[in-house]
Enzyme design. Structure first.
Site, PDB file in Angstrom:
ATOM      1  N   CYS A 140      28.725  35.111  53.528  1.00  0.00           N
ATOM      2  CA  CYS A 140      29.123  35.314  52.134  1.00  0.00           C
ATOM      3  C   CYS A 140      27.956  35.334  51.158  1.00  0.00           C
ATOM      4  O   CYS A 140      28.110  35.787  50.019  1.00  0.00           O
ATOM      5  CB  CYS A 140      30.115  34.222  51.721  1.00  0.00           C
ATOM      6  SG  CYS A 140      31.687  34.297  52.592  1.00  0.00           S
ATOM      7  N   HIS A 219      17.971  27.737  53.754  1.00  0.00           N
ATOM      8  CA  HIS A 219      18.626  28.001  55.040  1.00  0.00           C
ATOM      9  C   HIS A 219      18.522  26.756  55.919  1.00  0.00           C
ATOM     10  O   HIS A 219      17.426  26.295  56.227  1.00  0.00           O
ATOM     11  CB  HIS A 219      17.933  29.184  55.731  1.00  0.00           C
ATOM     12  CG  HIS A 219      18.745  29.827  56.809  1.00  0.00           C
ATOM     13  ND1 HIS A 219      19.397  29.106  57.770  1.00  0.00           N
ATOM     14  CD2 HIS A 219      19.010  31.130  57.079  1.00  0.00           C
ATOM     15  CE1 HIS A 219      20.025  29.925  58.589  1.00  0.00           C
ATOM     16  NE2 HIS A 219      19.816  31.173  58.191  1.00  0.00           N
ATOM     17  N   HIS A 303      25.890  30.974  31.560  1.00  0.00           N
ATOM     18  CA  HIS A 303      27.046  31.383  32.354  1.00  0.00           C
ATOM     19  C   HIS A 303      26.835  31.025  33.822  1.00  0.00           C
ATOM     20  O   HIS A 303      25.710  31.070  34.329  1.00  0.00           O
ATOM     21  CB  HIS A 303      27.289  32.887  32.215  1.00  0.00           C
ATOM     22  CG  HIS A 303      27.355  33.366  30.800  1.00  0.00           C
ATOM     23  ND1 HIS A 303      28.472  33.209  30.017  1.00  0.00           N
ATOM     24  CD2 HIS A 303      26.419  33.988  30.023  1.00  0.00           C
ATOM     25  CE1 HIS A 303      28.246  33.719  28.819  1.00  0.00           C
ATOM     26  NE2 HIS A 303      27.010  34.196  28.797  1.00  0.00           N
ATOM     27  N   HIS A 307      30.439  31.840  43.600  1.00  0.00           N
ATOM     28  CA  HIS A 307      31.111  32.573  44.673  1.00  0.00           C
ATOM     29  C   HIS A 307      32.567  32.136  44.777  1.00  0.00           C
ATOM     30  O   HIS A 307      32.855  30.945  44.967  1.00  0.00           O
ATOM     31  CB  HIS A 307      30.394  32.320  46.000  1.00  0.00           C
ATOM     32  CG  HIS A 307      31.152  32.808  47.199  1.00  0.00           C
ATOM     33  ND1 HIS A 307      31.502  34.131  47.356  1.00  0.00           N
ATOM     34  CD2 HIS A 307      31.652  32.147  48.273  1.00  0.00           C
ATOM     35  CE1 HIS A 307      32.181  34.267  48.488  1.00  0.00           C
ATOM     36  NE2 HIS A 307      32.282  33.079  49.064  1.00  0.00           N
ATOM     37  N   HIS A 336      41.781  34.788  42.202  1.00  0.00           N
ATOM     38  CA  HIS A 336      43.205  35.064  42.040  1.00  0.00           C
ATOM     39  C   HIS A 336      43.501  36.552  42.165  1.00  0.00           C
ATOM     40  O   HIS A 336      44.450  36.950  42.851  1.00  0.00           O
ATOM     41  CB  HIS A 336      43.684  34.557  40.670  1.00  0.00           C
ATOM     42  CG  HIS A 336      45.151  34.718  40.438  1.00  0.00           C
ATOM     43  ND1 HIS A 336      45.691  35.827  39.823  1.00  0.00           N
ATOM     44  CD2 HIS A 336      46.202  33.914  40.757  1.00  0.00           C
ATOM     45  CE1 HIS A 336      47.006  35.705  39.756  1.00  0.00           C
ATOM     46  NE2 HIS A 336      47.347  34.553  40.322  1.00  0.00           N
ATOM     47  N   ASN A 340      38.867  36.155  48.319  1.00  0.00           N
ATOM     48  CA  ASN A 340      37.487  35.954  48.769  1.00  0.00           C
ATOM     49  C   ASN A 340      37.041  37.239  49.471  1.00  0.00           C
ATOM     50  O   ASN A 340      37.426  37.497  50.605  1.00  0.00           O
ATOM     51  CB  ASN A 340      37.409  34.762  49.723  1.00  0.00           C
ATOM     52  CG  ASN A 340      35.994  34.501  50.214  1.00  0.00           C
ATOM     53  OD1 ASN A 340      35.082  35.302  50.000  1.00  0.00           O
ATOM     54  ND2 ASN A 340      35.806  33.381  50.894  1.00  0.00           N
TER      55      ASN A 340
END
Length: 427
Positions: A140, A219, A303, A307, A336, A340
């Site tokens: 992702c 990572h 802002h 994710h 919504h 995802n």
């Protein structure tokens, strides 16, 4: 960044791929490997996921072929998302495919040959000296990996145009087994993606919407617990899927903390760094409080583009950063409306901010992404010009935020919670 285009199905395609509650139920009940406990788990997860009635699923799943997806299905899914967004991007910017110098495609779950990057090259008949990269398995957070790659290339090559395509191939990877830790992905992931156009040509600066200020990649792949917390594998019955373990939350927290330790000094003013250091030292020295002081990220960014991986992800990140509902609204609404969408999810969140006319010249946006590996990749953008493009939200932004996001499953399938059905197994 000159522009970006998120995927949204249109016309008959939109109707045939819309995954509403009724469609979800049909797909769930088609899986004959499930018993009542698995049905309960699935329906309860869907109810609490924060996902609405207008997300999109792959065609083969909607047609009842989730257990027999073909190569043609996978390529068709990718062609639809990639070429739809690219056609809109080229039309919107007036940039021709022949002008592109760098092409980066990231699709984690589908690696074919020739590569998807080559497929794009062939479709648009691009130049033979385009530098192409095809990233797979990055999860992702792949979108910001691709952005970082382009940034590194821009340090070497001047006055170039780059395309980044971020999407995911869901059709052939729909889990058909009964393992609860693997079936969760079916409840959260949906079809979607985004194509972006970036440049380091200063003559195009007046057309840009965003400027990349900094990016940090973390990572934890060397840690076994983090590596295995989100992993593709087969269950005991041979069904392939993604196992999401209970260690995922811990790994995400560690990766996020390590990333912020590098990122925060780059984006916050000195006064906030000094305040945090002094308060931390005072509390440790006097032992007046066991509570860790919270750094105020709002002194450096306006802002937060989080994710939309799930309601729990958004809630936990909001809590750890001290964000309010206004800050979290874009991520909640993107989840919504579109679900995802893996690596493409961040751009639906950004699109919501634009459509709501939140982004003003000089504002800074913190993008936060988490993905398998385990990785945390964050970056900060600066708004170059006031942005009010309603983009992919055009047809529905007036309905957001809705008064309620209660899922229709709550009333229609409330029977699933009846304890007296515990002995039942569906066949």
């Amino acid at each position: 960044m000159l522009a970006y285009e998120c995927y949204k199905a249109t016309g008959d395609e939109e109707d045939s791929r819309r995954l509403d509650s009724q469609s979800c139920t049909k797909i769930v009940f088609r899986n004959k490997n499930l018993g009542l406990e698995e049905y309960r788990f699935l329906l309860q997860t869907i109810v609490n996921s924060g996902i609405g009635e207008e997300t999109y699923a792959p065609k083969n799943v909607m047609e009842g072929r989730e257990d027999s997806a073909s190569l043609t299905d996978a390529l068709s899914e990718m062609d639809d998302i990639i070429f739809t967004t690219l056609d809109r991007l080229f039309s919107k910017t007036g940039i021709s495919p022949s002008e592109i110098d760098i092409l980066v495609v990231n699709v984690s779950l589908f690696s074919t040959f020739p590569s998807l990057a080559s497929r794009v090259m062939n479709h648009y008949k691009m130049r033979d000296n385009v530098k192409t990269f095809n990233l797979s398995g990055m999860g992702c957070s792949a979108s910001l990996v691709a952005i970082d790659l382009v940034q590194q290339l821009f340090n070497t090559y001047n006055n170039k145009l780059a395309i980044v395509i971020s999407t995911e191939c869901m059709g052939p990877h729909w889990y058909c087994g009964k393992d609860k830790s693997m079936i969760l992905s079916n409840c959260l992931f949906r079809s979607g993606g985004c194509s972006m156009l970036l440049t380091n040509n200063n003559s195009l600066k007046n057309r840009a919407i965003l400027k990349l200020k900094c990016s940090v990649r973390t990572h934890l792949g060397s840690n076994d617990e983090a590596y295995n917390c989100c992993i593709q594998e087969e269950d005991v019955d041979g069904y392939q899927g993604f196992r999401l373990t209970k260690k995922l939350t811990k790994s995400a927290a560690i990766a996020f903390t390590k990333n912020l330790q590098v990122l925060v000094p780059k984006i916050l003013p000195l006064r906030e760094l000094l305040r945090y250091t002094i308060v931390s030292y005072y509390r440790n020295y006097t032992k007046t409080s066991t509570k860790t002081p919270m750094i105020n990220l709002k002194t450096g960014v306006e802002h937060f583009c989080i994710h939309p991986g799930g309601r729990a992800v958004i809630d936990e990140l909001g809590k750890s950063l001290g964000l309010n509902e206004y800050d979290l609204e874009p991520a909640r609404m993107a989840l919504h409306r579109f679900g995802n969408t893996s690596a493409g999810g961040l751009w639906y969140v950004l699109g919501y901010m634009e459509a709501k006319k939140r982004l003003k010249k000089g504002d800074r946006i913190l993008m936060i992404s988490l993905g398998a590996g385990f990785k945390c990749n964050n970056c900060v953008w600066e708004v170059i010009n006031d942005s009010e493009d309603v983009n992919v939200w055009k047809d529905c932004i007036h309905r957001y935020p809705p008064k309620s996001i209660i899922n229709p499953f709550v009333e229609k399938y409330s029977w699933i919670n009846d304890e007296y059905l515990s002995f039942v197994r569906f066949h």
